[in-house]
Design an enzyme around this catalytic site. Structure first.
Site, PDB file in Angstrom:
ATOM      1  CB  THR A 126      -1.030  -0.252   0.804  1.00  9.95           C
ATOM      2  OG1 THR A 126      -1.545  -1.109   1.809  1.00  9.95           O
ATOM      3  CG2 THR A 126      -1.464   0.976   1.256  1.00  9.95           C
ATOM      4  CB  ILE A 157       4.426  -1.166   6.429  1.00 10.01           C
ATOM      5  CG1 ILE A 157       4.318  -0.371   4.725  1.00 10.01           C
ATOM      6  CG2 ILE A 157       4.858  -2.436   6.013  1.00 10.01           C
ATOM      7  CD1 ILE A 157       3.231  -1.291   3.955  1.00 10.01           C
ATOM      8  CD  GLU A 243      -2.349 -10.953   2.196  1.00  5.37           C
ATOM      9  OE1 GLU A 243      -2.396 -10.901   1.187  1.00  5.37           O
ATOM     10  OE2 GLU A 243      -2.666  -9.862   2.161  1.00  5.37           O
ATOM     11  NE  ARG A 244      -7.357 -10.971  -0.925  1.00  4.97           N
ATOM     12  CZ  ARG A 244      -7.517 -10.751  -2.090  1.00  4.97           C
ATOM     13  NH1 ARG A 244      -7.797 -11.015  -3.053  1.00  4.97           N
ATOM     14  NH2 ARG A 244      -7.092  -9.131  -2.113  1.00  4.97           N
ATOM     15  CD  GLN A 280     -39.291 -14.815  23.720  1.00  6.57           C
ATOM     16  OE1 GLN A 280     -39.813 -13.633  23.130  1.00  6.57           O
ATOM     17  NE2 GLN A 280     -39.535 -15.278  24.283  1.00  6.57           N
TER      18      GLN A 280
HETATM   19  C1  LIG Z   1      -4.602  -2.085   9.997  1.00  5.09           C
HETATM   20  C2  LIG Z   1      -4.256  -1.940   9.054  1.00  5.09           C
HETATM   21  C3  LIG Z   1      -2.892  -2.919   8.600  1.00  5.09           C
HETATM   22  C4  LIG Z   1      -2.547  -2.772   7.580  1.00  5.09           C
HETATM   23  N1  LIG Z   1      -1.572  -3.743   6.818  1.00  5.09           N
HETATM   24  C5  LIG Z   1      -0.816  -3.262   5.965  1.00  5.09           C
HETATM   25  C6  LIG Z   1       0.242  -4.528   5.071  1.00  5.09           C
HETATM   26  O1  LIG Z   1       1.012  -4.461   5.801  1.00  5.09           O
HETATM   27  N2  LIG Z   1       0.728  -4.106   4.140  1.00  5.09           N
HETATM   28  C7  LIG Z   1       0.456  -3.604   3.260  1.00  5.09           C
HETATM   29  O2  LIG Z   1       0.306  -3.568   2.035  1.00  5.09           O
HETATM   30  N3  LIG Z   1      -0.978  -2.809   3.484  1.00  5.09           N
HETATM   31  C8  LIG Z   1      -1.787  -2.548   4.269  1.00  5.09           C
HETATM   32  N4  LIG Z   1      -2.919  -1.984   5.075  1.00  5.09           N
HETATM   33  C9  LIG Z   1      -3.168  -1.360   4.339  1.00  5.09           C
HETATM   34  C10 LIG Z   1      -4.373  -2.341   3.413  1.00  5.09           C
HETATM   35  O3  LIG Z   1      -4.129  -3.303   2.522  1.00  5.09           O
HETATM   36  C11 LIG Z   1      -5.521  -0.929   2.763  1.00  5.09           C
HETATM   37  O4  LIG Z   1      -6.314  -0.167   3.351  1.00  5.09           O
HETATM   38  C12 LIG Z   1      -6.353  -1.761   1.247  1.00  5.09           C
HETATM   39  O5  LIG Z   1      -5.563  -2.441   0.614  1.00  5.09           O
HETATM   40  C13 LIG Z   1      -6.752  -0.849   0.790  1.00  5.09           C
HETATM   41  O6  LIG Z   1      -6.319   0.462   0.311  1.00  5.09           O
HETATM   42  P1  LIG Z   1      -7.237   1.941   0.374  1.00  5.09           P
HETATM   43  O7  LIG Z   1      -6.642   2.500   1.952  1.00  5.09           O
HETATM   44  O8  LIG Z   1      -6.297   2.789  -0.553  1.00  5.09           O
HETATM   45  O9  LIG Z   1      -8.325   1.431  -0.260  1.00  5.09           O
HETATM   46  P2  LIG Z   1      -8.879   1.853  -1.431  1.00  5.09           P
HETATM   47  O10 LIG Z   1      -8.144   1.173  -2.295  1.00  5.09           O
HETATM   48  O11 LIG Z   1      -8.521   3.341  -2.501  1.00  5.09           O
HETATM   49  O12 LIG Z   1     -10.816   2.038  -1.525  1.00  5.09           O
HETATM   50  C14 LIG Z   1     -11.370   3.001  -0.572  1.00  5.09           C
HETATM   51  C15 LIG Z   1     -13.207   2.088  -0.681  1.00  5.09           C
HETATM   52  O13 LIG Z   1     -13.549   2.007  -2.285  1.00  5.09           O
HETATM   53  C16 LIG Z   1     -13.530   0.696  -2.114  1.00  5.09           C
HETATM   54  N5  LIG Z   1     -13.455  -0.077  -4.018  1.00  5.09           N
HETATM   55  C17 LIG Z   1     -12.152   0.585  -4.126  1.00  5.09           C
HETATM   56  N6  LIG Z   1     -11.667  -0.071  -5.004  1.00  5.09           N
HETATM   57  C18 LIG Z   1     -12.653  -0.662  -5.808  1.00  5.09           C
HETATM   58  C19 LIG Z   1     -13.518  -1.220  -6.502  1.00  5.09           C
HETATM   59  N7  LIG Z   1     -12.854  -2.029  -7.676  1.00  5.09           N
HETATM   60  N8  LIG Z   1     -15.388  -1.877  -6.489  1.00  5.09           N
HETATM   61  C20 LIG Z   1     -15.900  -1.225  -5.463  1.00  5.09           C
HETATM   62  N9  LIG Z   1     -14.966  -0.681  -4.606  1.00  5.09           N
HETATM   63  C21 LIG Z   1     -13.803  -0.305  -4.092  1.00  5.09           C
HETATM   64  C22 LIG Z   1     -12.868  -0.069  -1.071  1.00  5.09           C
HETATM   65  O14 LIG Z   1     -13.298  -1.184  -1.191  1.00  5.09           O
HETATM   66  C23 LIG Z   1     -12.864   1.033   0.161  1.00  5.09           C
HETATM   67  O15 LIG Z   1     -14.393   0.948   0.822  1.00  5.09           O
HETATM   68  C24 LIG Z   1      -3.305  -2.462   6.003  1.00  5.09           C
HETATM   69  C25 LIG Z   1      -4.215  -1.458   5.950  1.00  5.09           C
HETATM   70  C26 LIG Z   1      -4.857  -1.564   7.744  1.00  5.09           C
HETATM   71  C27 LIG Z   1      -5.882  -0.710   7.569  1.00  5.09           C
END
Ligand SMILES: Cc1cc2nc3c(=O)[nH]c(=O)nc-3n(C[C@H](O)[C@H](O)[C@H](O)COP(=O)(O)OP(=O)(O)OC[C@H]3O[C@@H](n4cnc5c(N)ncnc54)[C@H](O)[C@@H]3O)c2cc1C
Length: 380
Positions: A126, A157, A243-244, A280
């Site tokens: 990310t 990260i 991972e998932r 209840q």
């Molecule tokens: C606690 C925590 C730990 C993390 N650890 C790591 C790590 O170790 N390494 C790492 O690399 N990353 C890490 N991340 C980052 C995480 O993988 C990203 O936050 C995630 O991939 C989403 O990216 P974004 O937050 O930029 O959201 P975006 O991708 O910008 O999305 C924003 C919103 O739009 C929605 N969206 C996006 N694209 C679509 C689509 N095509 N269709 C419908 N909806 C969509 C998403 O669901 C979300 O609700 C971590 C995040 C958190 C919160």
């Protein structure tokens, strides 16, 4: 008939893991939560006791156990209400990249220390402007003789502060097709140009250190590339099922743990200063959660077995990831409703679960992306 065949060895391993958590984790959780970090000394203890990288073979210093054993460690760790998935991310999500795709030299160099806890791993995908759409990442990599030069930054990260070694995704700007431009590198914290940023102050999941990482003309030996040049995307896709699945199983375990705590508080009214009003409607809510947890467990255990048999279960795993992490959120949310005012008292485990499990819906692919994967597989 049970879906997972737990052998006597698994059962003994669970008892050993539980004893370890009771002695080495539970007494320290509150301190780690305050410090926003699980200290390196705790990683070392986990490694020495055989609870890191349980599936890594003896050839690379690991215990060589199966994936069920790994999930036993995850379950016992989650039941400490610590919920810091740092060791889980390290052992079941990041280290498997090294095992599957690194050169023999890198495996020999890094894996034994990943097992012992001397090396903590993180994965950097990310970026400040890039999340779900990894193809648009901006961190660049350029070859320079027997090294590569990496420039860019990563954010959110997990294990970022503790990290000794990062699986870092970077893109060759000269390659037009973004799906063939991404490579993965093992970047060590001592490599020149690797700078760690601040620990991020998150809503929950406090004992897990999350940070920003910077790469400024960071020089990495070309031998630290995972797989062949341009294979970053396929490698990521290959590892996403595990991972998932791990996140789904973790979400379910967190849901089960929260539910057990909730049930205990409801039955005992213990330690909250005011009795919980019993109605209840509340009984029925608890019954419905118990039903969903049973259905979830059946589904998740079947996926675990399918995964161990090497089956391609990408759509089912995506279903499980969104549904079970949302179930974890629901259990905590309904738990707060049931407990009413007492629910906001921080000394009970429900508020912690409420803020901790929320991130599960975001990482390992957001739950919207999970639904998108399933809808594609349904050709709709
Ligand atoms: C606690 C925590 C730990 C993390 N650890 C790591 C790590 O170790 N390494 C790492 O690399 N990353 C890490 N991340 C980052 C995480 O993988 C990203 O936050 C995630 O991939 C989403 O990216 P974004 O937050 O930029 O959201 P975006 O991708 O910008 O999305 C924003 C919103 O739009 C929605 N969206 C996006 N694209 C679509 C689509 N095509 N269709 C419908 N909806 C969509 C998403 O669901 C979300 O609700 C971590 C995040 C958190 C919160």
């Amino acid at each position: 008939m049970e879906i997972i065949n737990y052998t006597d060895q698994h059962k003994a391993f669970r008892i050993k893991a539980r004893n370890f958590m009771e002695k080495e984790v539970i007494p320290n959780v509150e301190q780690w939560e305050k410090e926003r970090l699980m200290p390196k000394s705790a990683w070392k203890k986990m490694g020495e006791a055989g609870f890191l990288c349980t599936t890594i073979s003896a050839e690379y210093g690991g215990p060589g156990l199966d994936f069920i054993s790994s999930m036993i460690v995850m379950e016992e760790l989650t039941k400490t209400n610590h919920n810091g998935a740092g060791p889980l991310l390290h052992s079941e999500i990041v280290v498997p990249y090294v095992e599957a795709f690194a050169t023999e030299e890198c495996k020999k160099k890094y894996l034994p220390e990943c097992v012992s806890g001397d090396i903590v791993m993180a994965v950097g995908m990310t970026e400040p402007d890039v999340g779900s759409d990894l193809a648009s990442m901006e961190t660049s990599v350029i070859e320079d003789g027997d090294e590569v030069i990496i420039n860019g930054s990563k954010i959110f990260i997990s294990n970022g502060i503790n990290a000794d070694l990062v699986v870092l995704a970077a893109k060759d700007p000269a390659v037009e097709n973004p799906y063939k431009a991404i490579d993965l590198y093992l970047v060590h914290k001592d490599m020149p140009g690797f700078i760690k940023g601040q620990k991020l102050d998150k809503m929950g999941w406090h004992s897990q250190d999350t940070a920003e990482l910077f790469f400024s003309d960071c020089r990495v030996p070309i031998g630290n590339r995972l797989g062949k040049k341009g294979d970053g995307f396929p490698m990521l896709m290959k590892k996403l099922q595990q991972e998932r699945l791990v996140t789904a199983l973790w979400g379910l375990t967190a849901a089960e743990f929260t539910f057990d705590q909730l049930l205990k508080l409801y039955r005992d009214d213990s330690g909250l200063g005011k009795p919980i009003k019993k109605t209840q409607v509340k009984q029925f809510s608890l019954v419905e959660l118990a039903t969903e947890l049973k259905i979830g467990r059946t589904f998740a255990d079947k996926l675990l077995v399918d995964h161990m048999e090497g089956k391609d279960i990408v759509p089912e795993t995506s279903m499980a990831k969104y549904w079970l992490t949302e179930l974890a959120r629901k259990v905590a949310d309904v738990g707060l409703d049931i407990m009413a005012e007492a629910g906001v008292i921080k000394s009970n485990p429900i508020p912690r679960a409420f803020v901790d499990v929320r991130s599960m819906l975001i990482f390992a692919g957001t739950n919207e992306i999970m639904r998108q994967i399933v809808s594609k597989s349904m050709k709709i």
